[in-house]
Scaffold this active site. Structure first.
Site, PDB file in Angstrom:
ATOM      1  N   PRO A  11      21.547  13.879 -16.556  1.00 48.31           N
ATOM      2  CA  PRO A  11      21.397  13.272 -15.095  1.00 48.31           C
ATOM      3  C   PRO A  11      21.649  14.317 -13.944  1.00 48.31           C
ATOM      4  O   PRO A  11      22.348  15.041 -14.223  1.00 48.31           O
ATOM      5  CB  PRO A  11      22.363  12.325 -14.871  1.00 48.31           C
ATOM      6  CG  PRO A  11      23.380  12.490 -16.031  1.00 48.31           C
ATOM      7  CD  PRO A  11      22.573  13.038 -17.084  1.00 48.31           C
ATOM      8  N   ASN A  12      20.681  14.252 -13.020  1.00 48.69           N
ATOM      9  CA  ASN A  12      20.907  15.061 -11.688  1.00 48.69           C
ATOM     10  C   ASN A  12      20.299  16.540 -11.993  1.00 48.69           C
ATOM     11  O   ASN A  12      20.155  17.366 -11.157  1.00 48.69           O
ATOM     12  CB  ASN A  12      22.236  15.111 -11.176  1.00 48.69           C
ATOM     13  CG  ASN A  12      22.233  13.502 -10.828  1.00 48.69           C
ATOM     14  OD1 ASN A  12      21.484  13.077  -9.924  1.00 48.69           O
ATOM     15  ND2 ASN A  12      23.552  13.107 -11.109  1.00 48.69           N
ATOM     16  N   ARG A  19      20.791  20.626  -5.446  1.00 42.73           N
ATOM     17  CA  ARG A  19      22.000  20.107  -5.603  1.00 42.73           C
ATOM     18  C   ARG A  19      23.407  21.215  -5.624  1.00 42.73           C
ATOM     19  O   ARG A  19      23.017  22.258  -6.478  1.00 42.73           O
ATOM     20  CB  ARG A  19      22.240  19.212  -6.631  1.00 42.73           C
ATOM     21  CG  ARG A  19      22.242  19.821  -8.099  1.00 42.73           C
ATOM     22  CD  ARG A  19      22.270  18.855  -9.390  1.00 42.73           C
ATOM     23  NE  ARG A  19      23.710  18.138  -9.446  1.00 42.73           N
ATOM     24  CZ  ARG A  19      24.353  17.831 -10.582  1.00 42.73           C
ATOM     25  NH1 ARG A  19      23.743  18.333 -11.465  1.00 42.73           N
ATOM     26  NH2 ARG A  19      25.524  17.440 -10.558  1.00 42.73           N
ATOM     27  N   TYR A  24      25.894  25.414  -9.160  1.00 42.15           N
ATOM     28  CA  TYR A  24      24.631  25.576 -10.237  1.00 42.15           C
ATOM     29  C   TYR A  24      23.653  26.496  -9.830  1.00 42.15           C
ATOM     30  O   TYR A  24      22.590  26.599 -10.433  1.00 42.15           O
ATOM     31  CB  TYR A  24      24.134  24.045 -10.229  1.00 42.15           C
ATOM     32  CG  TYR A  24      24.966  22.865 -10.679  1.00 42.15           C
ATOM     33  CD1 TYR A  24      25.869  23.145 -11.862  1.00 42.15           C
ATOM     34  CD2 TYR A  24      25.246  21.904  -9.672  1.00 42.15           C
ATOM     35  CE1 TYR A  24      26.691  21.987 -11.980  1.00 42.15           C
ATOM     36  CE2 TYR A  24      26.269  20.929 -10.070  1.00 42.15           C
ATOM     37  CZ  TYR A  24      27.011  20.974 -11.484  1.00 42.15           C
ATOM     38  OH  TYR A  24      27.839  20.148 -11.383  1.00 42.15           O
ATOM     39  N   ASN A  75      22.868  20.018 -22.301  1.00 38.76           N
ATOM     40  CA  ASN A  75      23.616  20.134 -21.078  1.00 38.76           C
ATOM     41  C   ASN A  75      23.629  18.430 -21.055  1.00 38.76           C
ATOM     42  O   ASN A  75      22.637  18.104 -20.169  1.00 38.76           O
ATOM     43  CB  ASN A  75      23.259  20.758 -20.029  1.00 38.76           C
ATOM     44  CG  ASN A  75      24.126  20.881 -18.899  1.00 38.76           C
ATOM     45  OD1 ASN A  75      25.001  19.986 -18.861  1.00 38.76           O
ATOM     46  ND2 ASN A  75      23.851  21.693 -17.764  1.00 38.76           N
ATOM     47  N   ALA A  78      26.631  14.784 -16.371  1.00 38.71           N
ATOM     48  CA  ALA A  78      27.778  13.713 -16.174  1.00 38.71           C
ATOM     49  C   ALA A  78      28.140  13.012 -17.464  1.00 38.71           C
ATOM     50  O   ALA A  78      29.161  12.750 -17.715  1.00 38.71           O
ATOM     51  CB  ALA A  78      27.480  12.927 -14.916  1.00 38.71           C
ATOM     52  N   ASP A  88      27.717   9.838 -30.500  1.00 35.27           N
ATOM     53  CA  ASP A  88      27.482   9.140 -31.765  1.00 35.27           C
ATOM     54  C   ASP A  88      25.974   9.790 -32.356  1.00 35.27           C
ATOM     55  O   ASP A  88      25.885  10.071 -33.428  1.00 35.27           O
ATOM     56  CB  ASP A  88      27.400   7.780 -31.565  1.00 35.27           C
ATOM     57  CG  ASP A  88      28.893   7.284 -31.464  1.00 35.27           C
ATOM     58  OD1 ASP A  88      29.799   7.857 -31.610  1.00 35.27           O
ATOM     59  OD2 ASP A  88      28.909   5.783 -31.390  1.00 35.27           O
ATOM     60  N   GLU A  99      26.486  22.780 -27.109  1.00 37.25           N
ATOM     61  CA  GLU A  99      26.878  22.188 -25.678  1.00 37.25           C
ATOM     62  C   GLU A  99      26.976  23.501 -24.731  1.00 37.25           C
ATOM     63  O   GLU A  99      27.631  24.429 -24.799  1.00 37.25           O
ATOM     64  CB  GLU A  99      28.334  21.428 -25.937  1.00 37.25           C
ATOM     65  CG  GLU A  99      28.656  21.106 -24.623  1.00 37.25           C
ATOM     66  CD  GLU A  99      30.189  20.402 -24.351  1.00 37.25           C
ATOM     67  OE1 GLU A  99      30.801  20.421 -25.503  1.00 37.25           O
ATOM     68  OE2 GLU A  99      30.763  19.919 -23.450  1.00 37.25           O
ATOM     69  N   HIS A 101      27.260  23.983 -20.178  1.00 38.50           N
ATOM     70  CA  HIS A 101      27.433  23.691 -19.060  1.00 38.50           C
ATOM     71  C   HIS A 101      27.194  24.773 -18.098  1.00 38.50           C
ATOM     72  O   HIS A 101      27.722  26.170 -18.428  1.00 38.50           O
ATOM     73  CB  HIS A 101      28.881  23.206 -18.806  1.00 38.50           C
ATOM     74  CG  HIS A 101      29.133  22.040 -19.606  1.00 38.50           C
ATOM     75  ND1 HIS A 101      28.579  20.738 -19.204  1.00 38.50           N
ATOM     76  CD2 HIS A 101      29.585  21.811 -20.784  1.00 38.50           C
ATOM     77  CE1 HIS A 101      28.788  19.860 -20.451  1.00 38.50           C
ATOM     78  NE2 HIS A 101      29.603  20.657 -21.204  1.00 38.50           N
ATOM     79  N   SER A 103      28.458  25.452 -14.862  1.00 37.21           N
ATOM     80  CA  SER A 103      29.754  25.417 -14.153  1.00 37.21           C
ATOM     81  C   SER A 103      30.731  25.464 -15.291  1.00 37.21           C
ATOM     82  O   SER A 103      30.630  25.074 -16.651  1.00 37.21           O
ATOM     83  CB  SER A 103      29.990  24.528 -13.167  1.00 37.21           C
ATOM     84  OG  SER A 103      30.103  23.095 -13.796  1.00 37.21           O
ATOM     85  N   ARG A 108      37.355  22.748 -12.746  1.00 35.28           N
ATOM     86  CA  ARG A 108      37.007  21.657 -11.738  1.00 35.28           C
ATOM     87  C   ARG A 108      37.599  20.295 -11.861  1.00 35.28           C
ATOM     88  O   ARG A 108      38.616  20.291 -12.507  1.00 35.28           O
ATOM     89  CB  ARG A 108      35.182  21.278 -11.894  1.00 35.28           C
ATOM     90  CG  ARG A 108      34.303  22.552 -11.759  1.00 35.28           C
ATOM     91  CD  ARG A 108      32.980  22.396 -11.978  1.00 35.28           C
ATOM     92  NE  ARG A 108      32.444  21.472 -11.073  1.00 35.28           N
ATOM     93  CZ  ARG A 108      31.286  20.899 -11.061  1.00 35.28           C
ATOM     94  NH1 ARG A 108      30.598  21.126 -11.864  1.00 35.28           N
ATOM     95  NH2 ARG A 108      30.980  20.114  -9.732  1.00 35.28           N
ATOM     96  N   ARG A 112      36.229  16.124 -15.147  1.00 39.36           N
ATOM     97  CA  ARG A 112      35.302  16.743 -15.861  1.00 39.36           C
ATOM     98  C   ARG A 112      35.849  17.872 -16.768  1.00 39.36           C
ATOM     99  O   ARG A 112      35.039  18.320 -17.742  1.00 39.36           O
ATOM    100  CB  ARG A 112      34.767  17.997 -14.853  1.00 39.36           C
ATOM    101  CG  ARG A 112      33.627  17.114 -13.692  1.00 39.36           C
ATOM    102  CD  ARG A 112      32.737  18.421 -12.963  1.00 39.36           C
ATOM    103  NE  ARG A 112      32.672  17.776 -11.905  1.00 39.36           N
ATOM    104  CZ  ARG A 112      31.648  17.034 -11.325  1.00 39.36           C
ATOM    105  NH1 ARG A 112      30.417  16.863 -12.146  1.00 39.36           N
ATOM    106  NH2 ARG A 112      31.121  16.568 -10.176  1.00 39.36           N
TER     107      ARG A 112
HETATM  108  C1  DQA Z   1      27.386  20.462 -15.826  1.00 39.10           C
HETATM  109  C2  DQA Z   1      28.895  19.932 -15.438  1.00 39.10           C
HETATM  110  C3  DQA Z   1      29.194  18.337 -15.347  1.00 39.10           C
HETATM  111  O1  DQA Z   1      30.511  18.030 -15.057  1.00 39.10           O
HETATM  112  C4  DQA Z   1      28.246  17.857 -14.248  1.00 39.10           C
HETATM  113  O2  DQA Z   1      28.235  16.363 -13.992  1.00 39.10           O
HETATM  114  C5  DQA Z   1      26.747  18.279 -14.241  1.00 39.10           C
HETATM  115  C6  DQA Z   1      26.366  19.592 -14.651  1.00 39.10           C
HETATM  116  C7  DQA Z   1      27.046  21.505 -15.619  1.00 39.10           C
HETATM  117  O3  DQA Z   1      26.059  22.045 -16.084  1.00 39.10           O
HETATM  118  O4  DQA Z   1      27.852  22.457 -14.892  1.00 39.10           O
HETATM  119  O5  DQA Z   1      25.869  17.537 -13.685  1.00 39.10           O
HETATM  120  O6  DQA Z   1      27.283  19.799 -17.066  1.00 39.10           O
END
Ligand code: DQA
Length: 148
Positions: A11-12, A19, A24, A75, A78, A88, A99, A101, A103, A108, A112
């Site tokens: 998401p986002n 954003r 980011y 990624n 959230a 799962d 995995e 991220h 950031s 943070r 998170r």
């Molecule tokens: C994120 C870190 C998450 O905490 C956050 O909700 C994101 C992006 C990152 O790529 O740093 O949406 O996954």
């Protein structure tokens, strides 16, 4: 052939470039996708690039990946911190998972700093900006080569 991968964005991340640029960066998801496709092709990988704001769609995509794809870069955004369902689904995948991220989630807010997927993935990259996607593609290609 062990060369089909998917990059899953939660998401986002569709609003990358708009954003929180301090966390980011300024690149858009579309531009990031172009970079990922280019790098994957250079390494002989076929890549799908997926984004959804909807948890169930991400679960469905992971489930569908298990029969026809060889590796996942995720990624989960959230959902990393909340989704037992995504955890799962990833556990069922049984092939290499990275995995990612953008950031450094451990630098943070406290909420998170907990990932529900770190202990079931192959490895992780965080805090290196969007270059992390390129590093993840390189690592996944190596992991898949070693399986052959
Ligand atoms: C994120 C870190 C998450 O905490 C956050 O909700 C994101 C992006 C990152 O790529 O740093 O949406 O996954």
């Amino acid at each position: 052939m062990n060369n089909k991968i998917i990059i899953i964005n939660g998401p986002n991340l569709n609003l990358l470039g708009e954003r929180e640029q301090s966390q980011y960066g300024s690149i858009t998801l579309e531009k990031l996708k172009e970079k990922c496709v280019k790098k994957s092709e250079e390494l002989g990988l076929k890549v799908e690039f997926f984004q959804s704001n909807i948890e169930g769609e991400i679960v469905n995509t992971i489930q569908e990946s298990r029969n026809n794809l060889d590796g996942i870069i995720i990624n989960a955004a959230a959902f990393t911190h909340t989704s037992v369902a995504i955890r799962d689904a990833l556990e069922i995948f049984k092939k290499p998972i990275i995995e990612l991220h953008i950031s450094n989630i451990y630098k943070r807010e406290e909420f998170r700093q907990k990932s529900l997927i770190s202990d079931i993935v192959t490895g992780g990259i965080f805090g290196l900006g969007v270059d992390g996607y390129i590093l993840a593609i390189i690592s996944l290609e190596k992991l898949l080569q070693n399986e052959n």
